[in-house]
Design a protein around this motif. Structure first.
Motif, PDB file in Angstrom:
ATOM      1  N   VAL A 108       0.836  -1.206   0.000  1.00 13.78           N
ATOM      2  CA  VAL A 108       0.000   0.000   0.000  1.00 13.78           C
ATOM      3  C   VAL A 108       0.866   1.249   0.000  1.00 13.78           C
ATOM      4  CG1 VAL A 108      -1.642   1.323   1.377  1.00 13.78           C
ATOM      5  CG2 VAL A 108      -1.974  -1.129   1.070  1.00 13.78           C
ATOM      6  N   ALA A 109       1.940   1.241   0.780  1.00 15.74           N
ATOM      7  CA  ALA A 109       2.819   2.402   0.822  1.00 15.74           C
ATOM      8  C   ALA A 109       3.444   2.664  -0.534  1.00 15.74           C
ATOM      9  CB  ALA A 109       3.915   2.185   1.879  1.00 15.74           C
ATOM     10  N   ALA A 110       3.867   1.584  -1.196  1.00 15.43           N
ATOM     11  CA  ALA A 110       4.461   1.757  -2.517  1.00 15.43           C
ATOM     12  C   ALA A 110       3.440   2.264  -3.508  1.00 15.43           C
ATOM     13  CB  ALA A 110       5.050   0.431  -3.000  1.00 15.43           C
ATOM     14  N   ALA A 111       2.202   1.812  -3.391  1.00 10.50           N
ATOM     15  CA  ALA A 111       1.164   2.232  -4.327  1.00 10.50           C
ATOM     16  C   ALA A 111       0.925   3.728  -4.255  1.00 10.50           C
ATOM     17  CB  ALA A 111      -0.130   1.475  -4.055  1.00 10.50           C
ATOM     18  N   SER A 112       1.149   4.314  -3.078  1.00 12.80           N
ATOM     19  CA  SER A 112       0.908   5.746  -2.942  1.00 12.80           C
ATOM     20  C   SER A 112       1.849   6.564  -3.800  1.00 12.80           C
ATOM     21  CB  SER A 112       1.072   6.162  -1.479  1.00 12.80           C
ATOM     22  OG  SER A 112       2.426   6.010  -1.072  1.00 12.80           O
ATOM     23  N   ALA A 113       3.000   5.968  -4.200  1.00 13.34           N
ATOM     24  CA  ALA A 113       3.954   6.683  -5.047  1.00 13.34           C
ATOM     25  C   ALA A 113       3.743   6.405  -6.520  1.00 13.34           C
ATOM     26  CB  ALA A 113       5.383   6.273  -4.664  1.00 13.34           C
ATOM     27  N   LEU A 114       2.771   5.547  -6.851  1.00  6.28           N
ATOM     28  CA  LEU A 114       2.550   5.149  -8.237  1.00  6.28           C
ATOM     29  C   LEU A 114       1.528   6.028  -8.919  1.00  6.28           C
ATOM     30  CD1 LEU A 114       2.384   1.267  -8.060  1.00  6.28           C
ATOM     31  CD2 LEU A 114       3.993   2.607  -9.382  1.00  6.28           C
ATOM     32  N   SER A 115       1.620   6.039 -10.243  1.00  5.30           N
ATOM     33  CA  SER A 115       0.622   6.751 -11.038  1.00  5.30           C
ATOM     34  C   SER A 115      -0.482   5.815 -11.492  1.00  5.30           C
ATOM     35  CB  SER A 115       1.298   7.358 -12.272  1.00  5.30           C
ATOM     36  OG  SER A 115       1.848   6.346 -13.069  1.00  5.30           O
ATOM     37  N   LEU A 116      -0.492   4.568 -10.979  1.00  4.20           N
ATOM     38  CA  LEU A 116      -1.440   3.593 -11.489  1.00  4.20           C
ATOM     39  C   LEU A 116      -2.567   3.316 -10.503  1.00  4.20           C
ATOM     40  CD1 LEU A 116      -0.402   0.957  -9.788  1.00  4.20           C
ATOM     41  CD2 LEU A 116       1.218   0.791 -11.650  1.00  4.20           C
ATOM     42  N   THR A 117      -2.919   4.297  -9.663  1.00  8.77           N
ATOM     43  CA  THR A 117      -4.013   4.134  -8.728  1.00  8.77           C
ATOM     44  C   THR A 117      -5.333   3.988  -9.461  1.00  8.77           C
ATOM     45  OG1 THR A 117      -2.799   5.524  -7.178  1.00  8.77           O
ATOM     46  CG2 THR A 117      -5.128   5.141  -6.706  1.00  8.77           C
ATOM     47  N   THR A 149      11.116  -6.848 -26.051  1.00  9.58           N
ATOM     48  CA  THR A 149       9.800  -6.759 -25.438  1.00  9.58           C
ATOM     49  C   THR A 149       9.820  -7.413 -24.061  1.00  9.58           C
ATOM     50  OG1 THR A 149       8.986  -8.854 -26.353  1.00  9.58           O
ATOM     51  CG2 THR A 149       8.607  -6.865 -27.676  1.00  9.58           C
ATOM     52  N   VAL A 150       8.946  -6.939 -23.188  1.00  7.91           N
ATOM     53  CA  VAL A 150       8.673  -7.598 -21.912  1.00  7.91           C
ATOM     54  C   VAL A 150       7.173  -7.515 -21.658  1.00  7.91           C
ATOM     55  CG1 VAL A 150      10.916  -7.200 -20.812  1.00  7.91           C
ATOM     56  CG2 VAL A 150       9.124  -5.473 -20.605  1.00  7.91           C
ATOM     57  N   ASP A 151       6.656  -8.451 -20.893  1.00 13.02           N
ATOM     58  CA  ASP A 151       5.267  -8.402 -20.459  1.00 13.02           C
ATOM     59  C   ASP A 151       5.232  -7.802 -19.060  1.00 13.02           C
ATOM     60  OD1 ASP A 151       4.667  -9.603 -22.834  1.00 13.02           O
ATOM     61  OD2 ASP A 151       4.339 -11.603 -21.983  1.00 13.02           O
ATOM     62  N   VAL A 152       4.404  -6.796 -18.892  1.00 12.63           N
ATOM     63  CA  VAL A 152       4.347  -6.019 -17.655  1.00 12.63           C
ATOM     64  C   VAL A 152       2.965  -6.165 -17.034  1.00 12.63           C
ATOM     65  CG1 VAL A 152       4.570  -3.715 -16.628  1.00 12.63           C
ATOM     66  CG2 VAL A 152       5.982  -4.351 -18.608  1.00 12.63           C
ATOM     67  N   ARG A 153       2.942  -6.386 -15.723  1.00 15.83           N
ATOM     68  CA  ARG A 153       1.679  -6.367 -14.990  1.00 15.83           C
ATOM     69  C   ARG A 153       1.782  -5.329 -13.876  1.00 15.83           C
ATOM     70  NH1 ARG A 153      -2.975  -9.034 -14.598  1.00 15.83           N
ATOM     71  NH2 ARG A 153      -4.047  -9.100 -12.588  1.00 15.83           N
ATOM     72  N   LEU A 154       0.924  -4.325 -13.952  1.00 17.70           N
ATOM     73  CA  LEU A 154       0.854  -3.269 -12.951  1.00 17.70           C
ATOM     74  C   LEU A 154      -0.535  -3.313 -12.332  1.00 17.70           C
ATOM     75  CD1 LEU A 154       2.470  -0.367 -14.981  1.00 17.70           C
ATOM     76  CD2 LEU A 154       3.458  -1.432 -12.960  1.00 17.70           C
ATOM     77  N   LEU A 155      -0.620  -3.885 -11.119  1.00 22.48           N
ATOM     78  CA  LEU A 155      -1.916  -4.084 -10.489  1.00 22.48           C
ATOM     79  C   LEU A 155      -2.871  -4.765 -11.477  1.00 22.48           C
ATOM     80  CD1 LEU A 155      -2.415  -0.852  -8.354  1.00 22.48           C
ATOM     81  CD2 LEU A 155      -1.760  -3.124  -7.582  1.00 22.48           C
ATOM     82  N   GLY A 156      -3.908  -4.083 -11.913  1.00 23.00           N
ATOM     83  CA  GLY A 156      -4.880  -4.730 -12.777  1.00 23.00           C
ATOM     84  C   GLY A 156      -4.585  -4.612 -14.252  1.00 23.00           C
ATOM     85  N   ALA A 157      -3.475  -4.010 -14.628  1.00 19.65           N
ATOM     86  CA  ALA A 157      -3.178  -3.782 -16.041  1.00 19.65           C
ATOM     87  C   ALA A 157      -2.023  -4.664 -16.502  1.00 19.65           C
ATOM     88  CB  ALA A 157      -2.828  -2.312 -16.269  1.00 19.65           C
ATOM     89  N   SER A 158      -2.258  -5.410 -17.584  1.00 19.48           N
ATOM     90  CA  SER A 158      -1.201  -6.214 -18.194  1.00 19.48           C
ATOM     91  C   SER A 158      -1.007  -5.747 -19.627  1.00 19.48           C
ATOM     92  CB  SER A 158      -1.569  -7.696 -18.185  1.00 19.48           C
ATOM     93  OG  SER A 158      -1.605  -8.198 -16.867  1.00 19.48           O
TER      94      SER A 158
END
Length: 357
Positions: free
Chosen positions: A14-23, A209-218
């Motif tokens: 949760v703390a790390a999520a606060s610094a993300l733009s992917l909320t 290329t790489v496959d990325v998963r950011l919370l709900g986005a792949s």
């Protein structure tokens, strides 16, 4: 005890999520449906000198002299200092994923002897980012040009070109997961003949290329640097090959890189990739078609701003929408101190993207 550890892990995430733009948001300010957002970037960091003079040599002695001048140019454009300026630009935005081009590896040593690394652009940039409290790690690399030449009567130098995808290293695995790194070399390769009998340079280019998963986005993140010189047919063939590779992706796709193709190049690489369904985020976010310049600084990096063309892009496939785009490294305030060097002969592009669930 295990329950406490789980709670600690949740707190960290949760703390790390606060610094993300992917909320996640219930509704975007532009009326789009519930989505996650992430920032990505592209930056051609410049190998440090132009290699073009090498291809004009008419005899071996002239080639040695020109190679020495190229290496001297690399030293003069001072990547250890420029890396700090580029790191300032990247750290100022904190994109989760970045595609880098011309991430040079320079080596030097005695003629006929062992070479030693003198400038590893990747290590230098990653160190500068870490010093700014924004650590990144490399997750995919494709190698391009590779050449070794004498630079004097007693020394030789080797230049290896690569494109690299880096991702933030300060985010826990539940927030950022990177898998399936892949890279390759395009089938179309520029051959550069010289006036010296038996000497021809090759300029391979490639993709990663790489496959990325950011919370709900792949999504699949692709990085490339298409051919800059020679017949446009070579660059166009590379773009066609890349479009085919990305079309096979089972995931939504984000493409970044230096395409060496302007937006009016309808029959060229730009037209091929946009025709394959990729959207130009600069235009998608209302950028002026006559601005957004990303290329054109002189080889010395010491002149006034000469960015006059747009050839560096963030592009998105279906299911990805652009929310904001910014050109970075193009302002006088971005120049290094005290030498006044531009961070690169290119500007970078940062884009905030939105992904539907």
């Amino acid at each position: 005890m295990f329950r406490s550890l789980r709670r600690a892990a949740v707190f960290t995430a949760v703390a790390a999520a606060s610094a993300l733009s992917l909320t996640p948001s219930a509704a975007a300010d532009d009326g789009m449906p519930p989505i996650f957002a992430a920032e990505v970037a592209t930056y051609n960091v410049y190998l440090g000198a132009t290699l073009d003079p090498l291809f004009t040599a008419t005899n071996p002695q002239e080639l040695v002299r020109l190679a020495g001048e190229v290496y001297a140019g690399v030293e003069a454009t001072n990547f250890p200092e420029r890396a700090g300026a580029i790191a300032d630009q990247i750290a100022g935005h904190g994109p989760e994923v970045v595609g880098l081009q011309e991430v040079a590896l320079w080596e030097k040593g005695p003629l006929g002897g062992q070479l030693q690394v003198t400038y590893d652009f990747l290590d230098l940039l990653l160190d500068e980012l870490a010093e700014r409290g924004h650590p990144y790690r490399a997750v995919a690399t494709n190698w391009n040009f590779d050449g070794t030449l004498p630079i004097s009567a007693t020394e030789q130098a080797r230049f290896r070109d690569r494109d690299v995808i880096i991702v933030r290293a300060d985010l826990p695995r539940p927030l950022l997961k990177v898998t399936n790194p892949r890279s390759g070399t395009f089938g179309a390769v520029l051959e550069i003949p010289t006036a010296i009998p038996g000497l021809t340079f090759e300029s391979p280019r490639g993709w990663s290329t790489v496959d990325v998963r950011l919370l709900g986005a792949s999504f699949r993140f692709a990085n490339t640097h298409l051919e800059a010189s020679g017949p446009a047919a070579i660059r166009n063939a590379q773009a066609t090959e890349l479009a085919g590779l990305l079309d096979a992706s089972p995931l939504r796709t984000v493409l970044v890189g230096d395409l060496n193709s302007r937006p009016n190049d309808a029959a060229g690489a730009y037209g091929i990739l946009t025709g394959a369904g990729f959207g130009d985020v600069w235009l998608a976010t209302g950028g002026d078609p006559a601005t957004g310049f990303t290329a054109g600084q002189t080889a010395t990096l010491l002149d006034e701003n000469r960015l006059r063309s747009r050839i560096d892009y963030v592009m998105t496939g279906a299911g990805v929408r652009a929310a904001r785009t910014e050109i970075i490294g193009d302002e006088e305030a971005d120049r290094t101190v005290p030498t006044g060097l531009w961070p690169s002969d290119h500007a970078g592009v940062v884009a905030k993207l939105r992904f539907t669930r």
